[in-house]
Design an enzyme around this catalytic site. Structure first.
Site, mmCIF file in Angstrom:
data_model
loop_
_atom_site.group_PDB
_atom_site.id
_atom_site.type_symbol
_atom_site.label_atom_id
_atom_site.label_comp_id
_atom_site.label_asym_id
_atom_site.label_seq_id
_atom_site.Cartn_x
_atom_site.Cartn_y
_atom_site.Cartn_z
ATOM 1 N N ASP A 1 30.120 34.281 44.508
ATOM 2 C CA ASP A 1 31.344 35.331 44.447
ATOM 3 C C ASP A 1 32.597 35.518 45.657
ATOM 4 O OD1 ASP A 1 31.900 38.174 42.626
ATOM 5 O OD2 ASP A 1 33.312 37.779 44.136
ATOM 6 N N ILE A 2 33.384 35.102 45.478
ATOM 7 C CA ILE A 2 34.286 34.242 46.599
ATOM 8 C C ILE A 2 34.472 35.857 47.527
ATOM 9 C CG2 ILE A 2 36.319 35.695 45.841
ATOM 10 C CD1 ILE A 2 37.858 33.013 46.674
ATOM 11 N N ASN B 1 31.085 44.547 35.028
ATOM 12 C CA ASN B 1 32.070 45.248 34.486
ATOM 13 C C ASN B 1 33.364 45.090 33.710
ATOM 14 O OD1 ASN B 1 31.441 46.623 37.418
ATOM 15 N ND2 ASN B 1 32.506 44.690 38.528
ATOM 16 N N GLY C 1 35.637 48.309 36.078
ATOM 17 C CA GLY C 1 36.089 48.163 37.371
ATOM 18 C C GLY C 1 36.751 46.740 37.219
ATOM 19 N N GLN C 2 36.315 45.670 36.050
ATOM 20 C CA GLN C 2 36.730 44.589 35.739
ATOM 21 C C GLN C 2 37.653 44.274 36.500
ATOM 22 O OE1 GLN C 2 36.815 43.532 31.234
ATOM 23 N NE2 GLN C 2 36.789 40.728 32.224
ATOM 24 N N HIS D 1 31.749 37.983 32.606
ATOM 25 C CA HIS D 1 30.516 37.732 33.384
ATOM 26 C C HIS D 1 30.143 38.260 34.086
ATOM 27 C CE1 HIS D 1 34.109 39.214 35.517
ATOM 28 N NE2 HIS D 1 34.006 39.842 36.434
ATOM 29 N N LEU D 2 28.564 38.219 34.517
ATOM 30 C CA LEU D 2 27.635 39.328 35.145
ATOM 31 C C LEU D 2 26.890 38.731 36.271
ATOM 32 C CD1 LEU D 2 24.315 40.152 33.262
ATOM 33 C CD2 LEU D 2 23.925 38.795 35.606
ATOM 34 N N HIS D 3 27.348 39.928 37.286
ATOM 35 C CA HIS D 3 26.831 39.682 38.062
ATOM 36 C C HIS D 3 25.468 39.837 39.106
ATOM 37 C CE1 HIS D 3 31.530 41.224 39.931
ATOM 38 N NE2 HIS D 3 31.350 41.247 38.403
HETATM 39 P P1 AMP Z 1 35.145 42.082 38.316
HETATM 40 O O1 AMP Z 1 35.522 42.521 39.567
HETATM 41 O O2 AMP Z 1 33.833 42.021 38.135
HETATM 42 O O3 AMP Z 1 35.863 41.452 37.502
HETATM 43 O O4 AMP Z 1 34.677 41.102 38.671
HETATM 44 C C1 AMP Z 1 35.311 39.881 39.437
HETATM 45 C C2 AMP Z 1 34.367 38.659 40.116
HETATM 46 O O5 AMP Z 1 35.462 37.580 40.914
HETATM 47 C C3 AMP Z 1 34.872 39.897 41.849
HETATM 48 O O6 AMP Z 1 33.756 39.688 42.555
HETATM 49 C C4 AMP Z 1 35.482 38.075 42.751
HETATM 50 O O7 AMP Z 1 35.504 38.531 43.858
HETATM 51 C C5 AMP Z 1 35.090 37.710 42.340
HETATM 52 N N1 AMP Z 1 36.328 36.254 41.367
HETATM 53 C C6 AMP Z 1 37.809 36.305 41.703
HETATM 54 N N2 AMP Z 1 38.487 35.144 42.265
HETATM 55 C C7 AMP Z 1 37.066 34.215 42.118
HETATM 56 C C8 AMP Z 1 37.172 32.808 42.694
HETATM 57 N N3 AMP Z 1 38.189 31.761 42.703
HETATM 58 N N4 AMP Z 1 35.484 32.011 43.089
HETATM 59 C C9 AMP Z 1 34.626 33.004 42.885
HETATM 60 N N5 AMP Z 1 34.636 34.679 42.344
HETATM 61 C C10 AMP Z 1 36.061 34.957 42.220
#
Ligand code: AMP
Ligand code: ZN
Length: 112
Positions: free
Chosen positions: A30-31, A85, A91-92, A98-100
């Site tokens: 995650d960025i 999310n 919170g998506q 995607h799964l964190h």
């Molecule tokens: P969500 O809020 O559950 O949709 O999670 C989206 C996740 O994607 C967030 O935790 C962001 O930090 C992550 N994210 C967004 N853009 C990037 C990227 N370019 N590379 C890696 N992670 C990203």
């Protein structure tokens, strides 16, 4: 999907380091990490959210790979959290399922 950042990672349009990759699933960092370990486990196929999953095998691939990776990395020793999310209140922010996978600190319960 042409305008989706995770699809662009999947098809190579935007370069990214893959922590893991197979035909069905890939894993990236995650960025904006919320813990010392924060991976995103992402199905290659564009599915907008968990609410759009029609084939239950998607879950076994995503969750199965996440747990496998967590155990391979020894995250099960102190524990880890998996989060999906869904939708605005969930919170998506990226509309591609995607799964964190998070580890490295106490998360507590219930979540804030
Ligand atoms: P969500 O809020 O559950 O949709 O999670 C989206 C996740 O994607 C967030 O935790 C962001 O930090 C992550 N994210 C967004 N853009 C990037 C990227 N370019 N590379 C890696 N992670 C990203
Ligand atoms: Zn996508």
């Amino acid at each position: 999907m042409s305008d989706c950042i995770f699809c662009k990672f999947a098809n190579g349009e935007i370069p990214v380091e893959f922590v893991y990759r197979d035909e069905d699933v890939f894993v990236i960092r995650d960025i904006n990490p919320q813990a010392s370990t924060h991976f995103l486990v992402i199905p290659t196929q564009h599915i907008a959210s968990s609410a759009e999953v029609t084939d239950p095998s998607v879950w076994s691939k995503v969750v199965g790979r996440a747990v496998e990776l967590a155990c391979k990395m020894g995250l099960d020793r102190d524990g880890f959290r998996m989060v999906v999310n869904t939708g605005e209140q969930g919170g998506q922010t990226v509309p591609h399922l995607h799964l964190h996978l998070l580890s490295g600190r106490n998360f507590g319960w219930p979540p804030g």
